[in-house]
Design an enzyme around this catalytic site. Structure first.
Site, short mmCIF file in Angstrom:
data_model
loop_
_atom_site.label_atom_id
_atom_site.label_comp_id
_atom_site.label_asym_id
_atom_site.label_seq_id
_atom_site.Cartn_x
_atom_site.Cartn_y
_atom_site.Cartn_z
N ASP A 46 0.84 -1.20 0.00
CA ASP A 46 0.00 0.00 0.00
C ASP A 46 0.87 1.26 0.00
O ASP A 46 0.69 2.15 0.82
CB ASP A 46 -0.94 -0.01 1.22
CG ASP A 46 -1.95 1.13 1.16
OD1 ASP A 46 -2.20 1.65 0.05
OD2 ASP A 46 -2.49 1.50 2.21
N HIS A 84 -2.55 0.06 11.76
CA HIS A 84 -2.40 -1.36 11.40
C HIS A 84 -0.94 -1.70 11.17
O HIS A 84 -0.10 -0.82 11.03
CB HIS A 84 -3.20 -1.65 10.12
CG HIS A 84 -3.04 -0.58 9.08
ND1 HIS A 84 -4.00 0.38 8.87
CD2 HIS A 84 -2.04 -0.27 8.24
CE1 HIS A 84 -3.61 1.22 7.93
NE2 HIS A 84 -2.41 0.86 7.53
N ARG A 125 3.44 12.22 11.20
CA ARG A 125 2.10 12.19 10.60
C ARG A 125 1.38 10.96 11.12
O ARG A 125 1.81 9.82 10.87
CB ARG A 125 2.23 12.14 9.08
CG ARG A 125 0.90 11.99 8.33
CD ARG A 125 1.18 11.90 6.83
NE ARG A 125 0.00 11.77 6.00
CZ ARG A 125 -0.64 10.63 5.72
NH1 ARG A 125 -0.26 9.49 6.26
NH2 ARG A 125 -1.68 10.64 4.91
N ASP A 157 -0.98 8.53 10.72
CA ASP A 157 -1.71 8.01 9.57
C ASP A 157 -3.05 7.41 10.01
O ASP A 157 -3.12 6.66 10.98
CB ASP A 157 -0.85 6.94 8.89
CG ASP A 157 -1.55 6.31 7.71
OD1 ASP A 157 -1.89 7.05 6.79
OD2 ASP A 157 -1.77 5.08 7.73
N GLU A 189 -3.70 12.82 10.25
CA GLU A 189 -4.30 12.60 8.92
C GLU A 189 -5.77 12.27 9.14
O GLU A 189 -6.14 11.13 9.38
CB GLU A 189 -3.63 11.45 8.17
CG GLU A 189 -4.06 11.42 6.71
CD GLU A 189 -4.58 10.08 6.20
OE1 GLU A 189 -5.09 10.02 5.07
OE2 GLU A 189 -4.54 9.09 6.93
N ASP A 237 -2.64 10.56 -2.04
CA ASP A 237 -3.93 9.88 -2.08
C ASP A 237 -4.86 10.53 -3.10
O ASP A 237 -4.57 11.59 -3.65
CB ASP A 237 -4.58 9.90 -0.69
CG ASP A 237 -4.00 8.83 0.23
OD1 ASP A 237 -3.55 7.79 -0.30
OD2 ASP A 237 -4.00 9.04 1.45
N ARG A 242 -4.09 5.56 -7.59
CA ARG A 242 -3.32 6.61 -6.92
C ARG A 242 -1.89 6.70 -7.47
O ARG A 242 -1.24 7.73 -7.36
CB ARG A 242 -3.29 6.38 -5.40
CG ARG A 242 -4.64 6.62 -4.74
CD ARG A 242 -4.60 6.31 -3.27
NE ARG A 242 -4.33 4.91 -3.01
CZ ARG A 242 -4.15 4.39 -1.78
NH1 ARG A 242 -4.21 5.18 -0.73
NH2 ARG A 242 -3.92 3.10 -1.62
C1 GLC Z 1 -3.60 6.71 4.85
C2 GLC Z 1 -2.67 6.89 3.69
C3 GLC Z 1 -3.09 6.03 2.55
C4 GLC Z 1 -3.18 4.62 3.01
C5 GLC Z 1 -4.03 4.48 4.26
C6 GLC Z 1 -3.86 3.16 4.90
O1 GLC Z 1 -4.85 7.17 4.60
O2 GLC Z 1 -2.61 8.25 3.32
O3 GLC Z 1 -2.22 6.17 1.47
O4 GLC Z 1 -3.74 3.84 2.00
O5 GLC Z 1 -3.66 5.39 5.23
O6 GLC Z 1 -2.68 3.11 5.65
C1 GLC Z 2 -9.99 7.41 2.75
C2 GLC Z 2 -9.52 7.49 4.14
C3 GLC Z 2 -8.18 8.13 4.18
C4 GLC Z 2 -7.25 7.46 3.21
C5 GLC Z 2 -7.82 7.32 1.86
C6 GLC Z 2 -6.92 6.45 1.03
O1 GLC Z 2 -10.20 8.68 2.25
O2 GLC Z 2 -10.40 8.22 4.92
O3 GLC Z 2 -7.68 8.05 5.46
O4 GLC Z 2 -6.13 8.27 3.06
O5 GLC Z 2 -9.06 6.75 1.94
O6 GLC Z 2 -7.19 6.58 -0.32
#
Ligand code: GLC
Ligand code: GLC
Length: 615
Positions: A120, A163, A261, A263, A305, A373, A497
């Site tokens: 990811d 996670h 950050r 996440d 985030e 994203d 993405r």
């Molecule tokens: C955050 C990241 C995104 C990722 C997700 C899961 O939202 O910005 O790129 O897929 O977390 O970790």
């Molecule tokens: C959703 C989540 C965000 C993540 C994104 C990944 O918008 O809320 O946390 O970055 O998906 O594409």
């Protein structure tokens, strides 16, 4: 107070003033488990001890002013290390470019160990204390941070806390049947409880990774996986998870990371019968992390985030007495900017500006036009209802517009997680491609190219006008276009993405000082805007701002005020000339053109803008 042995007075002083609150919150979440609490205090104490003297010096300075020189002097850039420079060592050699670009805040996308295929984009971490082999070592990261600090650059790194990868040692042990390790995740023997959760928990990736749970064939169990099946949600109701993850956070802080950050932070607490997002306990955990970082490493800022609607975002700042994150993404403004590009109607953006204008000035937003994203269409649909726009058709319009499927649109974007069931999709693309630069280059259309470049620069100018820290996605400063090569990579093809996460193109960057090139026009314009912004305190987050009536639905007016400076900003979001009103007689100097302006109305060219300073 627990474990006072041999800790320095500095640590103890900081701990003492926060101890009661920390203990209170911890006991509330972890059922008065004092043994774990004492272990936490012991552990954070040792992170304090092992923190480098140079970082402790930064900590002392930051205790008074976390943003050091004022936010108007900050410009951020975010990048994948491999895309930009190959590895950390090479990146160190490229700091000159970063400095030349005016950047003093650098967000390096996840670079910790993760499986190659199921990563990811780095957000599936298998070892929080080890850098991906291809990128280098922890030592390289630490060296890079030292070099950045020498050059006045702060470093930001992700802390992927919701996670772990299925290949993390805890996950491997859990899969092998270790009950202690299984308690670190959400493990179930059958679908009974998971299907109860599914009744109320929405999906993050409905198309690319449907479902919130994954069946593990080899051990016959079901594990919660909110994001991808290989990203296992950590169970923060287990104090061992919290303690160990705090340790992982402080570990990277001690490598010299200035901004952490957090996440996917809204997701870290789960409770049956809820959406499992933004639950009150999430705020308790974040508040504890804030207290801990203030005790151990006060120069480290927490960036949350939180990609949610506005009413969910702002609470992550906490309150002035009990702050949580230092910074948050200005996600609604970002999405609203793109809505404005498509509709050319500034009314929603004006409303959005009004909503954030009353927030306390110490709430610092991270402003951006796009990131790694997708762009999600989290807009104020209730307000749009006043103009007869409703959610589903409007999202469809926006997606059609930005994929170039709407009459007159020159955008080249791609859909993301198109959920046909509910007619919902998000969007991907670089700023330049979304602004029409790619289309104009393909068609060799000079007029369109000029307009698209102006649109790109206008959006950046608008971002620089906002209070907070502007962050440019690496490559956007030289108008880099979409990268379609991900379609041919089986590990990436399903995730659009990657369209806007291409390799940085150094050939484009080589043209950055050539005013006749697209790259030069964008790069030099941004440099100019950054310079003006940093020279004028009226751009600081401490300034007050409000919107102005312009008597044009295409032109947005914003007034910023700070000490004796007043700045009138006007942006024409239409692709043609627009006449508008200043509302009253104003006089001052337009910092963009250098012209003296006085009067009560004006005309702006397509995607034109002005910053009029009156002192
Ligand atoms: C955050 C990241 C995104 C990722 C997700 C899961 O939202 O910005 O790129 O897929 O977390 O970790
Ligand atoms: C959703 C989540 C965000 C993540 C994104 C990944 O918008 O809320 O946390 O970055 O998906 O594409």
């Amino acid at each position: 107070m627990a474990s006072e042995k041999n800790r320095s007075t500095e640590f103890l002083t900081r701990l003492e003033s926060r101890y009661d609150e920390l203990k209170w919150l911890y006991c509330e979440v972890y059922n008065n488990d004092m043994q774990s609490f004492d272990a936490l205090i012991e552990s954070i104490g040792s992170f304090y001890e092992s923190r480098r003297a140079g970082l402790k010096k930064l900590d002392r300075k930051a205790e008074d002013d976390p943003f050091r020189n004022g936010t108007n002097k900050l410009v951020g850039m975010m990048m994948y290390v491999d895309n930009f420079a190959g590895n950390l060592k090479n990146l160190k050699g490229k700091l000159d470019y970063i400095k030349e670009s005016g950047v003093n805040y650098l967000h390096l996308m996840p670079l910790l160990k993760c499986p190659k295929e199921r990563s990811d984009g780095g957000y599936a971490v298998s070892d929080f204390r080890c850098v991906q082999t291809e990128l280098g070592t922890m030592k390289d990261l630490e060296e890079l941070s030292k070099e950045c600090h020498k050059n006045g650059i702060s470093l930001c790194l992700d802390f992927v806390m919701n996670h772990t990868s299925e290949e993390h040692e805890w996950a491997k042990a859990a899969r092998a049947g270790d009950p202690e390790a299984q308690r670190r995740y959400f493990f179930f023997d059958d679908w009974g409880i998971p299907s109860e959760y599914d009744k109320t928990v929405p999906q993050v990736f409905p198309a690319t990774a449907p479902g919130n749970f994954t069946y593990l064939h080899d051990c016959g169990k079901i594990v919660m996986t909110t994001f991808h099946p290989y990203q296992w949600d950590l169970n923060y109701s287990n104090s061992a998870v919290f303690n160990d993850m705090v340790g992982n956070m402080l570990y990277i802080a001690n490598m010299g990371i200035d901004v952490i950050r957090l996440d996917a932070v809204p997701y870290i607490w789960k409770q049956l019968g809820t959406t499992c997002r933004n639950l009150p306990r999430v705020h308790t955990l974040v508040r504890m992390m804030r207290l801990i970082s203030e005790i151990v490493c006060p120069s480290v800022l927490l960036l949350g985030e939180v990609v949610m609607e506005p009413s969910k975002v702002v609470p992550y700042f906490g309150t002035p007495e009990k702050p949580e994150c230092h910074m948050l993404y200005n996600v609604t403004t970002m999405a609203t900017i793109w809505h404005t590009v498509a509709t050319k109607d500034v009314r929603l953006l004006k409303k959005q500006m009004e909503q954030i204008s009353w927030l306390p000035k110490n709430y610092v937003f991270l402003n951006y036009l796009r990131c790694h994203d997708d762009i999600g269409w989290g807009l104020d649909y209730a307000y749009l209802g006043n103009f007869f726009m409703s959610e589903v058709p409007h999202k469809r319009f926006l997606n059609d517009y930005f994929t170039g499927n709407f009459d007159g649109s020159k955008s080249h974007g791609e859909l993301y997680n198109n959920d046909e069931r509910i007619g919902d999709a998000r969007l991907c693309g670089t700023t330049a491609s979304l602004c029409g630069i790619e289309d104009a280059i393909n068609k060799n259309d000079q007029y369109q190219l000029d307009i698209s470049v102006d649109c790109d620069v206008l959006l950046h100018a608008f971002m620089f006008t906002l209070s907070g820290i502007p962050v440019i996605y690496s490559g956007d400063e030289v108008a880099q276009l979409n990268d379609y090569s991900y379609h041919d990579d089986p590990d990436k093809a399903a995730d659009s993405r990657y369209l806007h996460r291409g390799k940085f193109d150094w050939d484009l960057a080589a043209k950055r000082n050539d005013e006749s090139s697209v790259q030069g026009r964008v790069y030099l314009s941004l440099s100019k805007l950054e310079k003006i912004r940093s020279d004028h305190p009226v751009f600081t987050a401490g300034a007050s701002f409000c919107t102005l009536d312009t008597w044009s639905d295409n032109v947005l007016g914003i007034k910023r005020e700070y000490s004796d400076q007043t700045l009138y900003c006007y942006f024409n979001f239409a692709d043609s000339y627009r006449q508008f009103s200043f509302g009253a007689e104003i006089s001052g100097k337009d910092l963009i053109s250098g012209n003296d302006i006085s009067g009560n109305s004006f005309e702006l060219k397509p995607y034109g803008f002005m910053w009029i300073l009156s002192e």
